[in-house]
Design an enzyme around this catalytic site. Structure first.
Site, mmCIF file in Angstrom:
data_model
loop_
_atom_site.group_PDB
_atom_site.id
_atom_site.type_symbol
_atom_site.label_atom_id
_atom_site.label_comp_id
_atom_site.label_asym_id
_atom_site.label_seq_id
_atom_site.Cartn_x
_atom_site.Cartn_y
_atom_site.Cartn_z
ATOM 1 N N HIS A 56 -17.565 4.129 -6.815
ATOM 2 C CA HIS A 56 -16.782 4.159 -5.573
ATOM 3 C C HIS A 56 -16.508 5.636 -5.343
ATOM 4 C CE1 HIS A 56 -16.203 -0.056 -6.537
ATOM 5 N NE2 HIS A 56 -15.622 0.281 -7.664
ATOM 6 N N GLN A 59 -13.086 7.702 -4.738
ATOM 7 C CA GLN A 59 -12.046 7.794 -5.773
ATOM 8 C C GLN A 59 -12.136 9.091 -6.586
ATOM 9 O OE1 GLN A 59 -11.746 4.149 -8.055
ATOM 10 N NE2 GLN A 59 -11.733 2.886 -6.226
ATOM 11 N N ARG A 81 -2.341 2.627 -7.882
ATOM 12 C CA ARG A 81 -2.394 1.868 -6.639
ATOM 13 C C ARG A 81 -1.650 2.588 -5.509
ATOM 14 N NH1 ARG A 81 -1.278 -3.258 -9.027
ATOM 15 N NH2 ARG A 81 0.891 -2.699 -8.706
ATOM 16 N N HIS A 207 -17.080 -8.480 -3.428
ATOM 17 C CA HIS A 207 -16.277 -7.580 -4.269
ATOM 18 C C HIS A 207 -15.924 -8.173 -5.626
ATOM 19 C CE1 HIS A 207 -12.502 -5.789 -5.774
ATOM 20 N NE2 HIS A 207 -12.999 -4.665 -5.322
ATOM 21 N N ARG A 210 -11.868 -12.771 -6.602
ATOM 22 C CA ARG A 210 -10.560 -12.798 -5.939
ATOM 23 C C ARG A 210 -10.660 -12.454 -4.454
ATOM 24 N NH1 ARG A 210 -7.429 -8.985 -7.116
ATOM 25 N NH2 ARG A 210 -5.443 -10.078 -7.098
ATOM 26 N N HIS A 232 -17.874 -7.268 -9.207
ATOM 27 C CA HIS A 232 -16.942 -7.054 -10.325
ATOM 28 C C HIS A 232 -16.674 -8.408 -10.975
ATOM 29 C CE1 HIS A 232 -15.340 -3.592 -7.702
ATOM 30 N NE2 HIS A 232 -15.767 -2.995 -8.790
ATOM 31 N N HIS A 269 -18.453 -4.650 -15.330
ATOM 32 C CA HIS A 269 -17.391 -4.632 -16.361
ATOM 33 C C HIS A 269 -17.617 -5.666 -17.469
ATOM 34 C CE1 HIS A 269 -15.313 -1.616 -14.137
ATOM 35 N NE2 HIS A 269 -15.053 -2.403 -13.124
ATOM 36 N N ASP A 320 -18.135 4.261 -11.777
ATOM 37 C CA ASP A 320 -17.034 3.510 -11.189
ATOM 38 C C ASP A 320 -15.995 4.366 -10.467
ATOM 39 O OD1 ASP A 320 -15.462 1.382 -10.491
ATOM 40 O OD2 ASP A 320 -14.766 0.905 -12.501
HETATM 41 ZN ZN ZN Z 1 -15.663 -0.843 -9.445
#
Ligand code: ZN
Length: 454
Positions: A56, A59, A81, A207, A210, A232, A269, A320
Site C-alpha cells: 500500500h 503508507q 489508525r 480487501h 470483513r 488479506h 498474511h 505491505d
Molecule cells: Zn495489506
C-alpha cells in the site's frame, strides 16, 4: 537486442558460469547460453529479480510516525489508525503519484523488479469519485512509467466496515465502492494500464472477509474471470474472532469452504491459522503473501512457515505498510521468526539447499504465480527481470553460489544490490535508481505539504 554477460548466474538448472543473456526491445529473454565468451554489459553475479507481492504505497509517508502509545494501552493500533485517518483526509492525486514513485524506486533499489500494488485509495475526501473514476489508478500507473518497475495493479473492492455489513468509518470513506461501481472502476483501471509497457497487468483484490459482502465473496472468480486475485486473510486474532462470531467458521476455513481458492489466489498474511488450516490452504495451490517486516511492526503474530513448506505450500513476500522496504531484511525476518518460535536454526533450509537459497527460490516461483507474470526464471520467453549483486564487496567476498544469497540475506543489506532490470529496463545502476534525484525531490515536497497533518 541487448546483451548481459555474468561470471555466475542462477539458472533454472542451478548455478552456471559465464552466462550470456540476450533480450529484445520488449524486455523478453531471447538467448541464455552457458560457458560463453564475455560480451555486452558484464556483471559478476546475476539472478532473477523477485516480485514484491503486497504494497500500500501511500503508507510509506507515515513510516516512523506511529510508535507512540494511545490513551488505551490495550489498543495498540490507536496511533496508527488516528494518523492514517488524518492522513487520508489530505492525500491528493499528485501526492499519491509522488509517494508511489518513491516506493517503487526503493523497491527497485532493494532488488525487486515488480510491484503488486493493492490499491484501495480511490475517491476524493468525503468519498465522491473523481471525474475520472480511475484517477488514482492512473497515478499509480504514472509512477510506474517514471520508475520503470513492472506493475501488477490490484484495484481493491472495499465496501463494509465489518462482517455484519456495517458502514465504513468516516476515515475510510475514500475506499468505498458497491460491487457495481467497483466493476466500473476496475475496467477503467485496466484502461489506465494501457499507457504502460506490455509487462504491466491487472488483477483484483477483495480487501478482506470483513470488507466485502458474503454473496460477492462466494462469486469473486465469476465477477472477475481473468488475472490474479489477492485478499488479506487471517492477519490478526480480532479478525478471526469476528469472522467466527458472524459466520461460524475461522477465516481460512470459511474461505476454503466457500470461495474456490486455487492457484489464482494470493492470500496476504495468513498469520492466524490452525495446523489443519495451514495444511489445507497449502494444498489449495494458492500463494501465501507474507510481509514479515510489517507483521513484526504491527505485532500480527508468526506465520507457520515450517508446516506450510513441509506440506508443499507456496509463498511470496511483500512490503505491505512499507515502513521499511528491504528484500534481504524481509527474508531474514521471515526465517528468524521461525527460529525464535521453535528454538531452531536454518528453519526453512532443506538437505539440498541453504536457507537463503530455499527462500529465494520460493519467492521467485510464488511471486511469479501471485502476479501472473512470466518472471522468476532466466529462461527464453520470460521477462528480463534481473538483479546483480556486488560480489566485490567485503560482505560477499570469497563467497560462492548459495553462500552469496545467504551472506546477502543474513549478513548484508540492500547496499549489495548493484544493477536491476525490470522487463529489460535497466533502472538501477551502481545501486542507484536512474531517476533518484527527481523522485526524492518530489517525495520531499509531498512530505512538506502534508507536514501539518502528520
Ligand atoms: Zn495489506
Amino acid at each position: 537486442m541487448q546483451t548481459i554477460w555474468a561470471n555466475h548466474a542462477l539458472l533454472p538448472s542451478g548455478w552456471a558460469r559465464n552466462v550470456l543473456i540476450e533480450f529484445d526491445a520488449n524486455g523478453r529473454i531471447r538467448t541464455v547460453q552457458q560457458d560463453s565468451p564475455a560480451r555486452g554489459t558484464q556483471v559478476p553475479f546475476l539472478a532473477p529479480a523477485p516480485v514484491n507481492v503486497h504494497s500500500h504505497a501511500f503508507q510509506r509517508a507515515m513510516a516512523g510516525l506511529t510508535e507512540q502509545r494511545g490513551p488505551n494501552p490495550s489498543d495498540s493500533f490507536w496511533t496508527w489508525r488516528q494518523l492514517m485517518f488524518r492522513f487520508l483526509d489530505r492525500l491528493t492525486p499528485d501526492n499519491i503519484e509522488a509517494i508511489t514513485a518513491f516506493v517503487q524506486m526503493e523497491m527497485l533499489e532493494a532488488g525487486y523488479a515488480t510491484n503488486v500494488e493493492f490499491h484501495y485509495l480511490h475517491h476524493q475526501p468525503g468519498g465522491v469519485p473523481y471525474d475520472n473514476i480511475a484517477e488514482m489508478s492512473e497515478r499509480v500507473a504514472a509512477a510506474a512509467s517514471q520508475t520503470g518497475i513492472g506493475l501488477c495493479l490490484l484495484p481493491v473492492h472495499y465496501e463494509f466496515g465489518g462482517c455484519d455489513g456495517r458502514n465504513l468509518a468516516a476515515g475510510q470513506i475514500r475506499f468505498r465502492n458497491s460491487i457495481d461501481r467497483f466493476m466500473t472502476l476496475h475496467a477503467a483501471a485496466g484502461v489506465a494500464l494501457k499507457s504502460l509497457p506490455d509487462d504491466a497487468n491487472l488483477g483484483v483484490a477483495p480487501h478482506s472477509l470483513r470488507a466485502v459482502g458474503m454473496a460477492d465473496l462466494k462469486n469473486y472468480e465469476y465477477h472477475f474471470s481473468t488475472g490474479p486475485i489477492h485478499m488479506h486473510l487471517a492477519e490478526q486474532t480480532a479478525e478471526v474472532e469476528e469472522v467466527e462470531h458472524h459466520w461460524r467458521a475461522r477465516p481460512v476455513t470459511w474461505a476454503l469452504d466457500n470461495m474456490g481458492i486455487d492457484e489464482r489466489w494470493c492470500l496476504i498474511h495468513c498469520t492466524q491459522m490452525t495446523p489443519d488450516e495451514t495444511i489445507n490452504l497449502a494444498a489449495s495451490g494458492a500463494v501465501a503473501g507474507l510481509c514479515p517486516i510489517t507483521e513484526s511492526s504491527l505485532g500480527d503474530g508468526i506465520y507457520d512457515g515450517v508446516r506450510w513448506t513441509d506440506h508443499g505450500g507456496r509463498f511470496a513476500i511483500g512490503s505491505d505498510s512499507n515502513i521499511r522496504i528491504s528484500l534481504s531484511e524481509e527474508l531474514r525476518t521471515l526465517d528468524y521468526s521461525q527460529r525464535l518460535r521453535d528454538g531452531t536454526r536454518a528453519a526453512l533450509a532443506t538437505p539440498d539447499h541453504s536457507t537463503g537459497r530455499r527462500m529465494f527460490d520460493s519467492i521467485l516461483k510464488g511471486g511469479a504465480q501471485a502476479a501472473q507474470r512470466q518472471t522468476g526464471r532466466l529462461e527464453v520467453g520470460y521477462w528480463a527481470d534481473m538483479v546483480s549483486l556486488d560480489t566485490t564487496s567485503e560482505h560477499l567476498w570469497a563467497r560462492a553460489e548459495d553462500a552469496i544469497l545467504d551472506s546477502w540475506i543474513f549478513a548484508g543489506d540492500d547496499r549489495l544490490v548493484s544493477e536491476v532490470w525490470s522487463a529489460g529496463r535497466h533502472v538501477v545502476s551502481n545501486g542507484i535508481h536512474i531517476a533518484r534525484s527527481e523522485i526524492v525531490a518530489a517525495y520531499k515536497q509531498t512530505l512538506n505539504s502534508l507536514k501539518d497533518a502528520l
